[in-house]
Write a protein that holds these residues in place. Sequence first.
Motif, PDB file in Angstrom:
ATOM      1  N   ARG A 168       0.819  -1.218   0.000  1.00 58.27           N
ATOM      2  CA  ARG A 168       0.000   0.000   0.000  1.00 58.27           C
ATOM      3  C   ARG A 168       0.854   1.269   0.000  1.00 58.27           C
ATOM      4  N   ASN A 169       2.122   1.156   0.387  1.00 59.43           N
ATOM      5  CA  ASN A 169       3.003   2.321   0.434  1.00 59.43           C
ATOM      6  C   ASN A 169       3.901   2.453  -0.790  1.00 59.43           C
ATOM      7  N   THR A 170       3.651   1.651  -1.817  1.00 57.36           N
ATOM      8  CA  THR A 170       4.477   1.718  -3.024  1.00 57.36           C
ATOM      9  C   THR A 170       4.431   3.113  -3.645  1.00 57.36           C
ATOM     10  N   ALA A 171       3.259   3.728  -3.682  1.00 53.39           N
ATOM     11  CA  ALA A 171       3.150   5.078  -4.251  1.00 53.39           C
ATOM     12  C   ALA A 171       3.952   6.079  -3.411  1.00 53.39           C
ATOM     13  N   TRP A 172       3.908   5.948  -2.080  1.00 54.09           N
ATOM     14  CA  TRP A 172       4.689   6.833  -1.208  1.00 54.09           C
ATOM     15  C   TRP A 172       6.178   6.673  -1.505  1.00 54.09           C
ATOM     16  N   LEU A 173       6.619   5.445  -1.670  1.00 56.34           N
ATOM     17  CA  LEU A 173       8.036   5.196  -1.949  1.00 56.34           C
ATOM     18  C   LEU A 173       8.444   5.827  -3.281  1.00 56.34           C
ATOM     19  N   ARG A 174       7.564   5.783  -4.266  1.00 55.89           N
ATOM     20  CA  ARG A 174       7.873   6.398  -5.573  1.00 55.89           C
ATOM     21  C   ARG A 174       7.930   7.922  -5.467  1.00 55.89           C
ATOM     22  N   ARG A 175       7.054   8.491  -4.644  1.00 55.42           N
ATOM     23  CA  ARG A 175       7.026   9.949  -4.478  1.00 55.42           C
ATOM     24  C   ARG A 175       8.192  10.464  -3.630  1.00 55.42           C
ATOM     25  N   ASN A 176       8.840   9.570  -2.916  1.00 58.10           N
ATOM     26  CA  ASN A 176       9.906   9.973  -1.992  1.00 58.10           C
ATOM     27  C   ASN A 176      11.192   9.193  -2.298  1.00 58.10           C
ATOM     28  N   PRO A 177      11.816   9.474  -3.458  1.00 63.88           N
ATOM     29  CA  PRO A 177      13.004   8.704  -3.850  1.00 63.88           C
ATOM     30  C   PRO A 177      14.179   8.879  -2.882  1.00 63.88           C
ATOM     31  N   TRP A 178      14.156   9.930  -2.063  1.00 59.73           N
ATOM     32  CA  TRP A 178      15.212  10.124  -1.072  1.00 59.73           C
ATOM     33  C   TRP A 178      15.275   8.955  -0.090  1.00 59.73           C
ATOM     34  N   PHE A 179      14.150   8.271   0.116  1.00 54.44           N
ATOM     35  CA  PHE A 179      14.161   7.140   1.038  1.00 54.44           C
ATOM     36  C   PHE A 179      15.119   6.056   0.533  1.00 54.44           C
ATOM     37  N   GLU A 180      14.988   5.720  -0.748  1.00 60.28           N
ATOM     38  CA  GLU A 180      15.857   4.685  -1.315  1.00 60.28           C
ATOM     39  C   GLU A 180      17.301   5.175  -1.451  1.00 60.28           C
ATOM     40  N   CYS A 181      17.467   6.442  -1.749  1.00 62.35           N
ATOM     41  CA  CYS A 181      18.821   6.974  -1.965  1.00 62.35           C
ATOM     42  C   CYS A 181      19.575   7.230  -0.666  1.00 62.35           C
ATOM     43  N   ASP A 182      18.871   7.692   0.367  1.00 59.68           N
ATOM     44  CA  ASP A 182      19.541   8.118   1.598  1.00 59.68           C
ATOM     45  C   ASP A 182      19.325   7.162   2.772  1.00 59.68           C
ATOM     46  N   VAL A 183      18.069   6.775   3.001  1.00 59.87           N
ATOM     47  CA  VAL A 183      17.751   6.005   4.207  1.00 59.87           C
ATOM     48  C   VAL A 183      18.152   4.536   4.051  1.00 59.87           C
ATOM     49  N   LEU A 184      17.820   3.918   2.918  1.00 59.57           N
ATOM     50  CA  LEU A 184      18.129   2.495   2.762  1.00 59.57           C
ATOM     51  C   LEU A 184      19.631   2.194   2.877  1.00 59.57           C
ATOM     52  N   PRO A 185      20.513   2.971   2.252  1.00 59.98           N
ATOM     53  CA  PRO A 185      21.942   2.674   2.446  1.00 59.98           C
ATOM     54  C   PRO A 185      22.371   2.782   3.915  1.00 59.98           C
ATOM     55  N   ALA A 186      21.838   3.767   4.630  1.00 59.51           N
ATOM     56  CA  ALA A 186      22.176   3.912   6.054  1.00 59.51           C
ATOM     57  C   ALA A 186      21.630   2.734   6.851  1.00 59.51           C
ATOM     58  N   LEU A 187      20.403   2.338   6.550  1.00 59.72           N
ATOM     59  CA  LEU A 187      19.800   1.181   7.218  1.00 59.72           C
ATOM     60  C   LEU A 187      20.640  -0.068   6.981  1.00 59.72           C
ATOM     61  N   ARG A 188      20.981  -0.322   5.734  1.00 58.11           N
ATOM     62  CA  ARG A 188      21.740  -1.535   5.407  1.00 58.11           C
ATOM     63  C   ARG A 188      23.121  -1.520   6.052  1.00 58.11           C
ATOM     64  N   SER A 189      23.730  -0.361   6.096  1.00 54.33           N
ATOM     65  CA  SER A 189      25.042  -0.247   6.719  1.00 54.33           C
ATOM     66  C   SER A 189      24.963  -0.536   8.221  1.00 54.33           C
ATOM     67  N   ARG A 190      23.945   0.002   8.866  1.00 51.77           N
ATOM     68  CA  ARG A 190      23.794  -0.218  10.316  1.00 51.77           C
ATOM     69  C   ARG A 190      23.496  -1.684  10.619  1.00 51.77           C
ATOM     70  N   VAL A 191      22.649  -2.305   9.811  1.00 48.33           N
ATOM     71  CA  VAL A 191      22.319  -3.717  10.044  1.00 48.33           C
ATOM     72  C   VAL A 191      23.534  -4.597   9.790  1.00 48.33           C
ATOM     73  N   ALA A 192      24.253  -4.328   8.715  1.00 48.36           N
ATOM     74  CA  ALA A 192      25.444  -5.117   8.414  1.00 48.36           C
ATOM     75  C   ALA A 192      26.471  -5.004   9.541  1.00 48.36           C
ATOM     76  N   ALA A 193      26.621  -3.809  10.109  1.00 47.58           N
ATOM     77  CA  ALA A 193      27.582  -3.614  11.194  1.00 47.58           C
ATOM     78  C   ALA A 193      27.188  -4.410  12.439  1.00 47.58           C
ATOM     79  N   LEU A 194      25.877  -4.528  12.677  1.00 43.32           N
ATOM     80  CA  LEU A 194      25.410  -5.272  13.856  1.00 43.32           C
ATOM     81  C   LEU A 194      25.845  -6.738  13.803  1.00 43.32           C
ATOM     82  N   PHE A 195      25.832  -7.300  12.595  1.00 48.88           N
ATOM     83  CA  PHE A 195      26.035  -8.743  12.455  1.00 48.88           C
ATOM     84  C   PHE A 195      27.381  -9.095  11.810  1.00 48.88           C
ATOM     85  N   ALA A 196      28.275  -8.115  11.726  1.00 51.39           N
ATOM     86  CA  ALA A 196      29.596  -8.358  11.119  1.00 51.39           C
ATOM     87  C   ALA A 196      30.392  -9.333  11.974  1.00 51.39           C
TER      88      ALA A 196
END
Length: 196
Positions: A168-196
């Motif tokens: 249901r939030n697919t349209a929101w994600l398309r309207r807010n490309p900053w989420f994929e560009c800025d937030v997802l890399p930070a999220l993935r980096s933090r998660v990867a660091a937790l389990f390194a």
Amino acid sequence: MTETLEALSARARACRLCVDALRPFEPRPTFRAHPAARLLIVGQAPGSRVYETGIPWNDRSGDRLRDWLQLDRDQFYDATRVAVLPAGFCYPGVDKHGGDKPPRPICAPTWHAAFRQHMPDIALTLLIGSYAQRFYLGADAKKSLGATVASWRDHPPSLLPLPHPSWRNTAWLRRNPWFECDVLPALRSRVAALFA
């Protein structure tokens, strides 16, 4: 802390606080907690498929969330790594518009603090959706989910607000490309660091 995690979990699974409000569904609290968990996912409430299976995030939203985290199912469902405490532990049913009802407001205040005491190694808490964000951020939650997620850098690095990964939030994600560009890399980096 006199109650063991096992006793607390058993008490939470037997919870009947909202039995009348959940009808025609029976309470089926769905959560995961382990003292060694490093990542805590706080979502809204189980959906219908999770209600049927008793497995948190066992639906398309979970598939998208695992993609965001870059965790496979085995990693995601390893309770020694990932804990899940929804804002509402039980499936709340469907509203008149066909979406899920909001989580029961009594659930998070009743259970979260007690479970958190048993999980001292949580280093990152993902606040997925506005209910989780309002409960954990309080006055620091913005007026809209988008504004709260956009302010992700303003929160301690141990808290990360996210939109719900629902289709249901697919349209929101398309309207807010900053989420994929800025937030997802930070999220993935933090998660990867937790389990390194």
